[in-house]
Scaffold this motif. Structure first.
Motif, PDB file in Angstrom:
ATOM      1  N   GLY A 108      -1.882  -0.362  19.079  1.00 29.10           N
ATOM      2  CA  GLY A 108      -1.864   0.726  17.882  1.00 29.10           C
ATOM      3  C   GLY A 108      -2.367   1.868  18.151  1.00 29.10           C
ATOM      4  N   ALA A 109      -3.380   1.985  18.787  1.00 26.56           N
ATOM      5  CA  ALA A 109      -4.271   3.215  19.019  1.00 26.56           C
ATOM      6  C   ALA A 109      -3.594   3.733  20.177  1.00 26.56           C
ATOM      7  N   LEU A 110      -3.150   3.105  21.097  1.00 26.94           N
ATOM      8  CA  LEU A 110      -2.628   3.785  22.422  1.00 26.94           C
ATOM      9  C   LEU A 110      -1.391   4.392  21.892  1.00 26.94           C
ATOM     10  N   MET A 111      -0.403   3.582  20.994  1.00 22.68           N
ATOM     11  CA  MET A 111       1.038   4.130  20.819  1.00 22.68           C
ATOM     12  C   MET A 111       0.742   5.508  19.706  1.00 22.68           C
ATOM     13  N   SER A 112      -0.473   5.355  19.243  1.00 26.07           N
ATOM     14  CA  SER A 112      -0.669   6.605  18.521  1.00 26.07           C
ATOM     15  C   SER A 112      -1.148   7.991  19.138  1.00 26.07           C
ATOM     16  N   ALA A 162      -0.144  14.218  11.052  1.00 24.06           N
ATOM     17  CA  ALA A 162      -1.019  13.608  10.210  1.00 24.06           C
ATOM     18  C   ALA A 162      -0.755  12.187  10.191  1.00 24.06           C
ATOM     19  N   VAL A 163       0.684  11.773  10.406  1.00 25.21           N
ATOM     20  CA  VAL A 163       0.998  10.248  10.281  1.00 25.21           C
ATOM     21  C   VAL A 163       0.296   9.728  11.510  1.00 25.21           C
ATOM     22  N   PHE A 164       0.481  10.106  12.578  1.00 23.93           N
ATOM     23  CA  PHE A 164       0.034   9.509  13.783  1.00 23.93           C
ATOM     24  C   PHE A 164      -1.656   9.748  13.770  1.00 23.93           C
ATOM     25  N   GLU A 165      -2.117  10.746  13.346  1.00 23.94           N
ATOM     26  CA  GLU A 165      -3.799  10.987  13.112  1.00 23.94           C
ATOM     27  C   GLU A 165      -4.087   9.533  12.548  1.00 23.94           C
ATOM     28  N   ASN A 166      -3.782   9.613  11.320  1.00 23.50           N
ATOM     29  CA  ASN A 166      -4.179   8.316  10.367  1.00 23.50           C
ATOM     30  C   ASN A 166      -4.062   7.060  10.984  1.00 23.50           C
ATOM     31  N   PHE A 193      -7.392  -0.923   6.350  1.00 27.32           N
ATOM     32  CA  PHE A 193      -6.300  -0.189   5.788  1.00 27.32           C
ATOM     33  C   PHE A 193      -6.715   0.473   4.436  1.00 27.32           C
ATOM     34  N   LEU A 194      -7.424  -0.377   3.627  1.00 32.40           N
ATOM     35  CA  LEU A 194      -7.653   0.402   2.300  1.00 32.40           C
ATOM     36  C   LEU A 194      -8.654   1.566   2.635  1.00 32.40           C
ATOM     37  N   LEU A 195      -9.523   1.523   3.557  1.00 36.12           N
ATOM     38  CA  LEU A 195     -10.490   2.772   3.987  1.00 36.12           C
ATOM     39  C   LEU A 195      -9.756   3.884   4.251  1.00 36.12           C
ATOM     40  N   THR A 196      -8.536   3.748   5.175  1.00 39.39           N
ATOM     41  CA  THR A 196      -7.855   4.767   5.929  1.00 39.39           C
ATOM     42  C   THR A 196      -6.989   5.353   4.580  1.00 39.39           C
ATOM     43  N   ALA A 197      -6.479   4.490   3.613  1.00 35.55           N
ATOM     44  CA  ALA A 197      -5.725   4.680   2.591  1.00 35.55           C
ATOM     45  C   ALA A 197      -6.459   5.649   1.659  1.00 35.55           C
ATOM     46  N   ILE A 198      -7.854   5.268   1.460  1.00 30.57           N
ATOM     47  CA  ILE A 198      -8.662   6.165   0.404  1.00 30.57           C
ATOM     48  C   ILE A 198      -8.729   7.549   1.277  1.00 30.57           C
TER      49      ILE A 198
END
Length: 331
Positions: free
Chosen positions: A92-96, A120-124, A175-180
């Motif tokens: 996932g990191a490489l595909m971003s 921002a989508v790929f960054e997050n 996921f929750l930390l990224t969403a916050i």
């Protein structure tokens, strides 16, 4: 159209510009580079971006192979469950990073523009996968550390689905930390949340990984002295070392940039690019580690990756069983 986030690789630099503005420091914006030829900093960014893109291609193939074999072609055990989830996070990191690299190169030229929302989508997604991989590797290091220090307890008292529960918990927390962070940045509730997030990761994960790495290094060293090879343990030790030397510097670079906003915009952008390149190398190197450690050097015929992985993780189980037999005999 505003390209601040794109031109600086990340909205991290945009936040740093806000800090610099408060301190009366001026930064060169990406648009300033559109009125003249590419600067040496832009050329360095292009070369680093191309390197990231090329490395990502090989890393995606390697991690994709590991995911396919461990997920669909081999019987999973608690250890390979961790490895499977780590490969998913690295993939996932490489595909971003791949689309971010492409957009970074294109936005250096005035006739290419992208919406900041797309970046921002790929960054997050990148930060989500980066943090998940860090948490997973921390959990793997602690699990391996306990397995070598308390082998009998680890095998007999470990819950049957412990690895799956830990991986699921890590994905949910990340996921929750990224969403916050995303929600807070969108509504401008609190500034610079990503820096506090990374600082928390450094305080929590770095000591645990460092201690576990030292314990595993000692175990691998004495195994080599006794001519008992734990290949899976060696592979995890190398993965930890590469993370500490390649992936973790990105966190350090971002935190240093946060506390030194007076540094020139172009220098900061190149340094962050170097950190992303190191992180890209770390996410791509684990399949290579599994291949080099697990292959049979004496084999005359070429072995498949499936055979190599089976030998690598089966040998680890055998080594654990051999360690526990003398303990049970003494009891």
């Amino acid at each position: 159209m505003n390209n601040d986030g794109l031109g600086s690789w990340s909205t991290l630099n945009a936040s740093l510009e806000d800090i610099a503005a408060e301190n009366g420091t001026d930064f060169l914006t990406p648009q300033d580079g559109f009125d003249h030829e590419l600067s040496p900093y832009d050329i360095a960014d292009i070369l680093i971006s191309i390197s990231i893109l090329l490395i990502s291609i090989f890393g995606i193939i390697g991690n994709g192979t590991v995911i396919w074999l461990l997920g669909f072609c081999m019987k999973r055990n608690p250890f390979t469950t961790f490895i499977l989830h780590l490969a998913v996070a690295d993939l996932g990191a490489l595909m971003s990073l791949s689309p971010l690299s492409i957009m970074r190169i294109l936005t250096l030229f005035p006739f290419f523009t992208f919406y900041n929302n797309l970046f921002a989508v790929f960054e997050n997604l990148l930060w989500f996968m980066y943090n998940t991989g860090q948490y997973l590797l921390t959990a793997i290091s602690m699990d391996r550390c306990i397995s070598v220090v308390f082998p009998l307890w680890h095998r007999c008292h470990r819950p049957p689905h412990f690895s799956t529960l830990v991986c699921a918990t890590i994905w949910i927390i990340s996921f929750l930390l990224t969403a916050i962070n995303l929600i807070v940045s969108i509504f401008n509730i609190l500034q610079y949340t990503i820096f506090y997030h990374l600082l928390m990761n450094a305080i929590l994960c770095l000591p645990l990984m460092t201690v576990s790495t030292l314990v595993l290094f000692r175990k691998v060293y004495f195994r080599s002295q006794q001519r008992k090879k734990g290949k899976a343990l060696t592979a995890i030790l190398l993965a930890l070392l590469f993370f500490l030397f390649l992936a973790f510097p990105l966190t350090c670079i971002v935190l240093i940039c946060f506390f030194t906003p007076f540094v020139d915009y172009n220098v900061r952008s190149v340094v962050i690019s170097v950190g992303l390149l190191c992180s890209c190398l770390n996410s791509s190197i684990n399949p290579l580690i599994y291949f080099l450690i697990g292959r049979n050097k004496r084999a005359r015929s070429r072995e498949s990756m499936k055979v190599i992985l089976q030998r690598l993780f089966k040998e680890e189980e055998n080594c654990r069983e051999e360690e526990e037999v003398p303990v049970q005999t003494r009891m």
